[in-house]
Write an enzyme that holds these catalytic residues in place. Structure first.
Site, short mmCIF file in Angstrom:
data_model
loop_
_atom_site.label_atom_id
_atom_site.label_comp_id
_atom_site.label_asym_id
_atom_site.label_seq_id
_atom_site.Cartn_x
_atom_site.Cartn_y
_atom_site.Cartn_z
N ASP A 286 -10.60 3.55 4.26
CA ASP A 286 -11.13 2.19 4.14
C ASP A 286 -12.66 2.21 4.10
O ASP A 286 -13.29 1.22 3.73
CB ASP A 286 -10.68 1.34 5.34
CG ASP A 286 -9.56 0.38 4.98
OD1 ASP A 286 -9.39 0.10 3.77
OD2 ASP A 286 -8.86 -0.09 5.89
N GLN B 258 -4.22 -1.38 9.50
CA GLN B 258 -4.25 -2.72 8.88
C GLN B 258 -4.88 -3.73 9.85
O GLN B 258 -4.50 -3.81 11.01
CB GLN B 258 -2.82 -3.14 8.51
CG GLN B 258 -2.74 -4.47 7.79
CD GLN B 258 -3.40 -4.43 6.41
OE1 GLN B 258 -3.26 -3.47 5.66
NE2 GLN B 258 -4.15 -5.48 6.07
N LYS C 127 0.84 -1.20 0.00
CA LYS C 127 0.00 0.00 0.00
C LYS C 127 0.88 1.26 0.00
O LYS C 127 0.62 2.21 -0.74
CB LYS C 127 -0.93 0.00 1.22
CG LYS C 127 -2.06 -1.02 1.07
CD LYS C 127 -2.85 -1.24 2.34
CE LYS C 127 -3.87 -2.36 2.10
NZ LYS C 127 -4.57 -2.79 3.32
#
Ligand code: NDP
Length: 289
Positions: free
Chosen positions: A122, A99, A55
């Site tokens: 997200d 994460q 990422k």
């Protein structure tokens, strides 16, 4: 991006990244700084280490200021919340991603709820989930965004179509169902208690599989001419080798589907491309306030 009837997520993701790069360049010339994406990794889960590095790298490739914060596995929930608070307040940070999974001693929900909804790239914050379900602008989870772009690219007409979504998670199933509904599909969400799943799937013009069960969906579950989006990522052992397969038995279903995504190379690359796209969306929205 259709290769025969195979939807090439890798090629489409590359196109999305090019679009993102153009938007990043425009943002930099307008605001004199790059959009910023801060990724937090707690602990050393091997898969998470790879995902977070990817990422950060993907962000940098399109000109986003990507920063990876690696915290020790023993980090307390209070320390993690403090880090999030710091990033929430930092004007150069547009996107914050924690994460998952987090170590067991940390309450995942409390952590995700602590992220500023405007920086929640997200799209997991309950405010963003609520805005999505009300059909209002919000940051939308990346995998569902990727699924919708794949459908758009395959020129699938969703208005009035029967869409069946296998899986009801907050990350994939529910948001993808909402997005399909916004496009006027007639949406059914199936899950582990659904009766006669094969018969339900056979009603689908569009079938999105997000269950995490290797090759659950077989040829006789799919109507001829249906479009199949396979979100599943399952590691299985074949002839002594570890391989990735989806929730759909690709070789069988490819024979009847009008379009189908492969695993790997379908939805997966789209997810990260939309993380970058969400970061630019967040930066633009924050700059406008
Ligand atoms: P979850 O485990 O959170 O949810 C799975 C859903 O599938 C649940 O709603 C569950 O039902 C349902 N389900 C499980 N087994 C069956 C079954 N036999 N029949 C019908 N429904 C079933 O998974 P996620 O949504 O997070 O992920 C789904 C898959 O997608 C995984 O393979 C994951 O690795 C992959 N994934 C891929 C991404 C990508 O970028 N390509 C991103 C995110 C996920 P119930 O609610 O009743 O338990």
């Amino acid at each position: 991006m259709l290769n025969g009837n195979v939807l090439d997520g890798k090629a489409l993701a590359s196109k999305v990244r090019t679009e993102v790069k153009e938007r990043v360049d425009a943002f930099i010339s307008r605001h004199g700084r790059a959009p910023g994406l801060d990724v937090i990794l707690v602990g050393e889960n091997a898969a998470s280490v790879v995902y977070t590095r990817n990422k950060e790298k993907a962000a940098k490739e399109v000109g986003i200021r990507g920063v990876l914060h690696t915290l020790a596995g023993a980090t307390t929930e209070a320390e993690l919340l403090k880090k999030i608070d710091q990033l929430n307040r930092d004007p150069n940070v547009d996107g914050i991603l924690v994460q998952l999974p987090l170590p067991k001693h940390i309450n995942e929900m409390r952590v995700l709820d602590a992220i500023d909804p405007g920086k929640d790239v997200d799209g997991f914050h309950p405010i963003n989930a609520g805005l999505l379900s009300s059909g209002r602008p919000s940051l939308v989870p990346c995998t569902p965004m990727g699924c919708m772009r794949l459908l758009a690219e395959a020129d699938v007409s969703l208005e009035g179509a029967n869409a069946v979504v296998l899986g009801r998670s907050n990350i994939v199933g529910k948001p993808v169902a909402q997005l399909l509904l916004h496009k006027h599909a007639t949406v059914t969400i199936a899950h582990s208690r659904t009766r006669d799943l094969p018969a339900l799937c056979r009603t689908a013009d569009v079938l999105v599989a997000a269950v995490g069960r290797a090759e659950l969906v077989r040829r006789d579950w799919v109507k001829a001419g249906a479009v199949v989006i396979d979100v599943g990522i399952n590691r299985v052992v074949r002839e002594g080798k570890s391989v990735l397969v989806g929730d759909v038995l690709f070789e069988e279903v490819k024979e009847v589907a009008r379009a189908i995504t492969p695993v790997p190379g379908g939805v997966g690359p789209m997810t990260i491309a939309y993380l970058l796209s969400n970061t630019v969306d967040a930066a633009v929205a924050r700059a406008a306030t």
